[in-house]
Design an enzyme around this catalytic site. Structure first.
Site, PDB file in Angstrom:
ATOM      1  N   CYS A 127     -29.492  13.316  42.086  1.00 45.46           N
ATOM      2  CA  CYS A 127     -30.567  12.317  42.168  1.00 45.46           C
ATOM      3  C   CYS A 127     -30.388  11.367  43.348  1.00 45.46           C
ATOM      4  CB  CYS A 127     -30.666  11.542  40.854  1.00 45.46           C
ATOM      5  SG  CYS A 127     -31.118  12.615  39.484  1.00 45.46           S
ATOM      6  N   HIS A 138     -34.986   5.207  42.738  1.00 42.87           N
ATOM      7  CA  HIS A 138     -35.016   6.502  42.057  1.00 42.87           C
ATOM      8  C   HIS A 138     -35.641   6.275  40.680  1.00 42.87           C
ATOM      9  CE1 HIS A 138     -34.017  10.226  40.263  1.00 42.87           C
ATOM     10  NE2 HIS A 138     -33.044   9.748  39.512  1.00 42.87           N
ATOM     11  N   ASN A 186     -38.673  12.049  36.061  1.00 39.40           N
ATOM     12  CA  ASN A 186     -37.548  12.034  37.007  1.00 39.40           C
ATOM     13  C   ASN A 186     -37.562  13.340  37.805  1.00 39.40           C
ATOM     14  OD1 ASN A 186     -35.061  12.125  38.275  1.00 39.40           O
ATOM     15  ND2 ASN A 186     -33.884  11.471  36.490  1.00 39.40           N
TER      16      ASN A 186
HETATM   17  O1  UT7 Z   1     -31.487  10.718  37.341  1.00 46.15           O
HETATM   18  C1  UT7 Z   1     -30.132  10.863  37.093  1.00 46.15           C
HETATM   19  C2  UT7 Z   1     -29.584   9.661  36.435  1.00 46.15           C
HETATM   20  N1  UT7 Z   1     -29.975   9.638  35.049  1.00 46.15           N
HETATM   21  C3  UT7 Z   1     -30.190   8.484  34.455  1.00 46.15           C
HETATM   22  O2  UT7 Z   1     -30.137   7.451  35.088  1.00 46.15           O
HETATM   23  C4  UT7 Z   1     -30.463   8.504  32.987  1.00 46.15           C
HETATM   24  C5  UT7 Z   1     -29.776   7.349  32.342  1.00 46.15           C
HETATM   25  N2  UT7 Z   1     -29.938   7.339  30.883  1.00 46.15           N
HETATM   26  C6  UT7 Z   1     -31.115   7.078  30.290  1.00 46.15           C
HETATM   27  O3  UT7 Z   1     -32.126   6.896  30.944  1.00 46.15           O
HETATM   28  C7  UT7 Z   1     -31.125   6.920  28.799  1.00 46.15           C
HETATM   29  O4  UT7 Z   1     -29.801   6.873  28.305  1.00 46.15           O
HETATM   30  C8  UT7 Z   1     -31.882   8.052  28.043  1.00 46.15           C
HETATM   31  C9  UT7 Z   1     -33.376   7.922  28.313  1.00 46.15           C
HETATM   32  C10 UT7 Z   1     -31.405   9.400  28.502  1.00 46.15           C
HETATM   33  C11 UT7 Z   1     -31.692   7.921  26.546  1.00 46.15           C
HETATM   34  O5  UT7 Z   1     -32.098   6.627  26.100  1.00 46.15           O
HETATM   35  P1  UT7 Z   1     -31.133   5.754  25.166  1.00 46.15           P
HETATM   36  O6  UT7 Z   1     -31.856   4.533  24.860  1.00 46.15           O
HETATM   37  O7  UT7 Z   1     -29.814   5.647  25.900  1.00 46.15           O
HETATM   38  O8  UT7 Z   1     -31.046   6.654  23.886  1.00 46.15           O
HETATM   39  P2  UT7 Z   1     -29.752   7.296  23.210  1.00 46.15           P
HETATM   40  O9  UT7 Z   1     -29.254   8.446  24.016  1.00 46.15           O
HETATM   41  O10 UT7 Z   1     -28.822   6.192  22.874  1.00 46.15           O
HETATM   42  O11 UT7 Z   1     -30.381   7.855  21.879  1.00 46.15           O
HETATM   43  C12 UT7 Z   1     -30.935   6.985  20.887  1.00 46.15           C
HETATM   44  C13 UT7 Z   1     -31.463   7.814  19.738  1.00 46.15           C
HETATM   45  C14 UT7 Z   1     -30.454   8.852  19.254  1.00 46.15           C
HETATM   46  O12 UT7 Z   1     -30.573   8.946  17.848  1.00 46.15           O
HETATM   47  P3  UT7 Z   1     -29.518   8.215  16.899  1.00 46.15           P
HETATM   48  O13 UT7 Z   1     -28.176   8.741  17.303  1.00 46.15           O
HETATM   49  O14 UT7 Z   1     -29.667   6.755  17.192  1.00 46.15           O
HETATM   50  O15 UT7 Z   1     -29.968   8.640  15.555  1.00 46.15           O
HETATM   51  C15 UT7 Z   1     -30.941  10.132  19.879  1.00 46.15           C
HETATM   52  O16 UT7 Z   1     -30.592  11.269  19.141  1.00 46.15           O
HETATM   53  O17 UT7 Z   1     -32.608   8.551  20.179  1.00 46.15           O
HETATM   54  C16 UT7 Z   1     -32.426   9.931  19.881  1.00 46.15           C
HETATM   55  N3  UT7 Z   1     -33.115  10.710  20.884  1.00 46.15           N
HETATM   56  C17 UT7 Z   1     -34.419  11.034  20.800  1.00 46.15           C
HETATM   57  N4  UT7 Z   1     -35.346  10.778  19.889  1.00 46.15           N
HETATM   58  C18 UT7 Z   1     -36.586  11.253  20.100  1.00 46.15           C
HETATM   59  C19 UT7 Z   1     -32.615  11.198  22.047  1.00 46.15           C
HETATM   60  N5  UT7 Z   1     -33.573  11.846  22.716  1.00 46.15           N
HETATM   61  C20 UT7 Z   1     -34.693  11.759  21.975  1.00 46.15           C
HETATM   62  C21 UT7 Z   1     -36.007  12.229  22.133  1.00 46.15           C
HETATM   63  N6  UT7 Z   1     -36.921  11.942  21.192  1.00 46.15           N
HETATM   64  N7  UT7 Z   1     -36.405  12.925  23.230  1.00 46.15           N
END
Ligand code: UT7
Length: 330
Positions: A120, A257, A287
């Site tokens: 990225c 980005h 993204n």
């Molecule tokens: O471009 C390269 C660089 N990449 C980035 O900069 C990405 C950086 N990270 C992020 O943008 C975020 O961490 C994400 C968007 C990937 C995830 O968001 P988050 O707020 O960090 O969510 P999380 O991973 O902590 O997940 C929260 C909850 C989890 O459930 P539990 O464990 O709380 O029950 C996940 O299983 O959301 C769940 N979850 C989803 N729910 C519905 C994860 N993905 C999904 C989904 N739909 N697609």
């Protein structure tokens, strides 16, 4: 004896272009394939939909179209290009460089063409490489392209990653010229690159020619990457501002980005910039990895927000981890 005056060169942006594949996939459509909702995706990321390349449509096709549009926008012929740097992590083939395929499709038979792979952060790495070639006088006119087909490396059963990415391409045309033209110092003012391979496992593809022999799928510890992004991007934008004796208030446009609207908002807040100084395309493009910054630059330039002479700050972080920033006077 008269001393020879050395003219310092600067890479000036003389054109930009972009291309997005026709097919648009909404969050609701993805919700039919994996356990997710439009509400979750929008709230956590800001993404509403993404473009997906058609079967058979390759990274080189996207990159070539963006490059053609950038050349048309610059008002120059492909024959003037003597350097092509393509940022991509989704090349058409393991080798040769996809940049050489784009070169051939543009009808260019001279100069250099190669790929840069910094995921990225790839566009900022490619920009830095091209900028250094131009400043050293090793090339005069460069196409810097970011093009990706991440849809090909996604695990479409993994809701944690498949909802985040899209396909697309963007390109800039850079031309070497005297560092001060008409009293204005325009062009790439500085580039700042970093990498720390200790964080490989936070974001990688579980395949490749030398490991599994298969292409593999993207794997990401989203929360960990998020934590690194906030800290490392804040530090690198400070570094870029300090190198140019600027403060956040001097920046006309933050063109980040596009990985997560919450990360974008956090960096803008740190710089003291409100929404009216930030270019965000994440809602309609998701993204697109190395393509996201040139796509966003092109959007802001095309709709008249980004004007010649304005100061632009770009920043990105991704797999590696690799990250960077650059200040450009448009
Ligand atoms: O471009 C390269 C660089 N990449 C980035 O900069 C990405 C950086 N990270 C992020 O943008 C975020 O961490 C994400 C968007 C990937 C995830 O968001 P988050 O707020 O960090 O969510 P999380 O991973 O902590 O997940 C929260 C909850 C989890 O459930 P539990 O464990 O709380 O029950 C996940 O299983 O959301 C769940 N979850 C989803 N729910 C519905 C994860 N993905 C999904 C989904 N739909 N697609």
């Amino acid at each position: 004896m008269t001393a020879k005056r050395t003219v310092r060169l600067r890479s000036r942006v003389i054109g930009c272009g972009a291309y997005l594949p026709e097919t648009v996939v909404t969050n609701d459509e993805l919700a039919k394939r994996v356990d997710t909702t439009d509400e979750w995706i929008r709230q956590r990321t800001g993404i509403g939909c993404r473009h997906i390349a058609a079967p058979g449509e390759m990274t080189s096709d996207l990159g070539r179209r963006a490059a053609e549009r950038a050349l048309a926008n610059a008002g120059i012929g492909a024959d003037e290009v003597d350097l092509i740097v393509l940022a991509t992590s989704t090349p058409d083939e393991t080798f040769p460089a996809t940049a050489t395929k784009i070169q051939a499709r543009l009808g260019i038979t001279r100069g250099m063409a190669f790929d840069v792979q910094a995921v990225c952060a790839g566009f900022i790495y490619a920009l830095a490489v091209a900028d250094n070639f131009l400043k050293l006088g090793q090339a005069r006119t460069a196409l810097v392209i970011g093009a990706e087909t991440f849809s090909r490396i996604l695990d479409w059963t993994d809701r944690q990653t498949c909802v985040l990415f899209g396909d697309g391409a963007g390109a800039l045309v850079l031309r070497a010229g005297p560092s001060k033209a008409n009293g204005r110092d325009r062009g790439v003012l500085s580039t700042h690159l970093h990498a720390d391979g200790r964080y490989h496992d936070a974001l990688y593809v579980d395949g490749g020619p030398s490991s599994t022999g298969k292409v593999g799928h993207l794997r990401m510890e989203g929360r960990e990457v998020f934590r690194h992004a906030v800290v490392k991007l804040a530090a690198v934008v400070e570094e870029a501002l300090a190198a140019n004796h600027l403060s956040g208030a001097d920046i006309d446009w933050l063109v980040p980005h596009q990985a997560n609207q919450r990360i974008i908002d956090g960096i803008a807040r740190k710089l003291g910039l409100d929404d009216s100084h930030v270019v965000s395309t994440i809602e309609h493009q998701a993204n697109t990895s190395a393509a996201s910054i040139p796509l966003a630059l092109n959007e802001a330039a095309s709709d008249g927000r980004l004007q010649p002479g304005q100061l632009v700050l770009i920043e990105a972080i991704g797999g590696g981890l690799a990250w960077g920033a650059s200040v450009i006077r448009w």
